[in-house]
Scaffold this active site. Structure first.
Site, PDB file in Angstrom:
ATOM      1  N   GLY A 243       0.810  -1.206   0.000  1.00 42.02           N
ATOM      2  CA  GLY A 243       0.000   0.000   0.000  1.00 42.02           C
ATOM      3  C   GLY A 243       0.848   1.262   0.000  1.00 42.02           C
ATOM      4  CB  CYS A 244      -0.069   4.820  -0.506  1.00 40.18           C
ATOM      5  SG  CYS A 244      -0.656   4.823  -2.211  1.00 40.18           S
ATOM      6  CB  SER A 245       3.052   6.087   2.864  1.00 43.57           C
ATOM      7  OG  SER A 245       3.171   7.125   1.915  1.00 43.57           O
TER       8      SER A 245
END
Length: 349
Positions: A243-245
């Site tokens: 996932g993002c970050s």
């Protein structure tokens, strides 16, 4: 195994080599740049001060690369399924500022197995907890959570075929949740299975499914989770968070909190370090926000390299580096995934 510890310094430092460079003429500086392999069009119209800066930077880069090659050790392992293997690995211990930079994308580290750790005990602990043998992943034991918020239809369409392909193999005990939130019981079982692999593809690091306090609570023998008598304490699974970050670390204090007048500064942490602290030997996460299509392509390639291409016998950390080429945005997305912990390998089954 090479360990590189990097911290920032606020004091101004004058490199003695720069004083020597100032004595050279423009013609001599250009000749030195040509010897270093710098293209002529790069320095053709530069003034002397700019030539000095460029040559100094070029020499620094060459020095770092040579030091890495010289200091590099072998990550030697014992026999697994009758096959011995060894692989070079670079361990990075970075401070709160340097950990934000994608060092793995630099030319001299791009094709190497690189792992990040908060400190050296995170390298030693997985070995001590595994009878002094390097950790491995049993490809038959994989659990996955894909698009738990049911708003990434493209991710499901991209990952479902490769998941079905692997899980259909004989005796491969794969199980997962697609399009809905998993139960707490599912996540506890997935994370506490010995030598297993846990894959999360969705938003962030999956905190909405399993909070950091719950992850860290797996290592607490007095936790409130209901586990069977045969369940080991702590996270026994290698974790991939797409996932993002999901691999981003942040400092929880800016120095405003004080004790006895002295400001407090805490080391950066995130969900990746929560998994490490809970016992996971290796965690893959993204340093920043990424696009779903490109990171899905990366994830597919990563699974193919680690689980499908047994002849290469590469660690997950090395596969993380090799899979970057699958991204169309090679640097914006391809350099986002990094490896925390130590290299783990796939069992030959």
């Amino acid at each position: 195994m090479e360990t590189v510890s990097v911290s920032s310094c606020s004091e101004e430092y004058v490199n003695p080599a720069e004083i020597t460079l100032k004595k050279l003429t423009v013609v001599q500086l250009k000749h030195e740049l040509e010897k270093s392999g710098v293209a002529k069009k790069t320095y053709g119209r530069l003034r002397k001060a700019q030539l000095i800066d460029l040559l100094s930077l070029e020499r620094q880069n060459n020095t770092i690369e040579n030091n890495v090659k010289h200091a590099e050790g072998r990550y030697d392992t014992q026999l697994i399924s009758g096959q011995a293997f060894s692989e070079k690995c670079t361990i990075l211990i970075l401070d709160e500022k340097f950990q934000q930079f994608p060092w793995e994308g630099l030319s001299f580290l791009r094709e190497r197995a690189v792992c990040r750790v908060p400190s050296l005990p995170f390298v030693v602990a997985p070995l001590l907890g595994n009878n002094a043998t390097p950790p491995v992943v049993d490809p038959r034991k994989l659990s996955y959570v894909v698009d738990c918020e049911s708003n990434l239809s493209g991710t499901k369409e991209t990952l479902q075929p490769i998941i079905n392909s692997f899980s259909s193999r004989p005796n491969w005990d794969w199980n997962g949740i697609v399009g809905s939130f998993p139960s707490q019981e599912f996540l506890i079982k997935a994370l506490t299975r010995e030598n297993s692999l846990f894959l999360y593809c969705g938003h962030g690091g999956g905190e909405r499914c399993f909070s950091r306090s719950q992850i860290e609570g797996l290592f607490n023998p007095n936790n409130s989770f209901e586990t069977s008598e045969n369940t080991k304490i702590g996270c026994q699974s290698t974790v991939i968070l797409m996932g993002c970050s999901s691999g981003k670390l942040l400092c929880s204090s800016d120095g405003k909190e004080k004790i006895g007048g002295a400001p407090l500064f805490y080391e950066p942490d995130g969900i990746a370090t929560s998994y490490l602290a809970s016992g996971s030997a290796c965690v893959i996460g993204n340093l920043w926000d990424v696009t779903d299509k490109d990171i899905d392509r990366y994830c597919v390639r990563l699974l193919q390299l680690f689980l499908g291409e047994k002849s290469s016998n590469k660690s997950l950390a090395h596969c993380v580096a090799d899979a970057r080429g699958a991204c169309k945005m090679r640097y914006i997305v391809g350099c986002a995934p990094v490896c925390y912990g130590v290299p783990v390998r796939c069992m030959d089954v």
